[in-house]
Write an enzyme that holds these catalytic residues in place. Sequence first.
Site, PDB file in Angstrom:
ATOM      1  N   PRO A  66       0.839  -1.193   0.000  1.00  0.00           N
ATOM      2  CA  PRO A  66       0.000   0.000   0.000  1.00  0.00           C
ATOM      3  C   PRO A  66       0.877   1.247   0.000  1.00  0.00           C
ATOM      4  O   PRO A  66       1.914   1.280   0.663  1.00  0.00           O
ATOM      5  CB  PRO A  66      -0.815  -0.126   1.288  1.00  0.00           C
ATOM      6  N   HIS A  67       0.471   2.240  -0.777  1.00  0.00           N
ATOM      7  CA  HIS A  67       1.280   3.445  -0.872  1.00  0.00           C
ATOM      8  C   HIS A  67       0.419   4.649  -1.223  1.00  0.00           C
ATOM      9  O   HIS A  67      -0.707   4.512  -1.686  1.00  0.00           O
ATOM     10  CB  HIS A  67       2.397   3.269  -1.909  1.00  0.00           C
ATOM     11  N   GLY A  68       0.993   5.816  -0.965  1.00  0.00           N
ATOM     12  CA  GLY A  68       0.305   7.057  -1.277  1.00  0.00           C
ATOM     13  C   GLY A  68       1.247   8.230  -1.122  1.00  0.00           C
ATOM     14  O   GLY A  68       2.392   8.061  -0.686  1.00  0.00           O
TER      15      GLY A  68
END
Length: 153
Positions: A66-68
């Site tokens: 997960p990334h942002g």
Amino acid sequence: MKIVDLLNPAAIIPNLRAVDKNAALEELADAIVGVENGLDRQEVIGVLQERERLGSTGIGEGVAIPHGKLKDIDKLLISFGRSADGVEFDSMDGKPARLFFLLLAPEESVGVHLKTLARISKLLKSTAVRRRLMDAPDSEEIYRVIGEEEEKL
């Protein structure tokens, strides 16, 4: 940029308690918020959930990244989590995710963000590395395994 240079050992969760995707994102976000002053927990979770709505970051083989991006940070931030039971994460192969790298990047970053995602993917492509990470007894050993295996990349 090496993963171990970005990962604070205190942001490693050897036993994720989460049983679903949102709980996993919250737990991983809490690990980063716990070691990085000034991060807004809700903003971090919101950015991660928004990215998941675009498509799952569960890449298969028990791995999710997960990334942002956040506007108020000036460096990449990483947390790591491991789930013995696995978490349903809408992964490409339909299998539960067990190994998680959460990556937060500054809003303007492009190259270093993508290179780090690629480096994490390459590291976790190896069945032997995934097995070592699952077998590590604690967060210190997980950190050591990441460092050792990263040297081989």
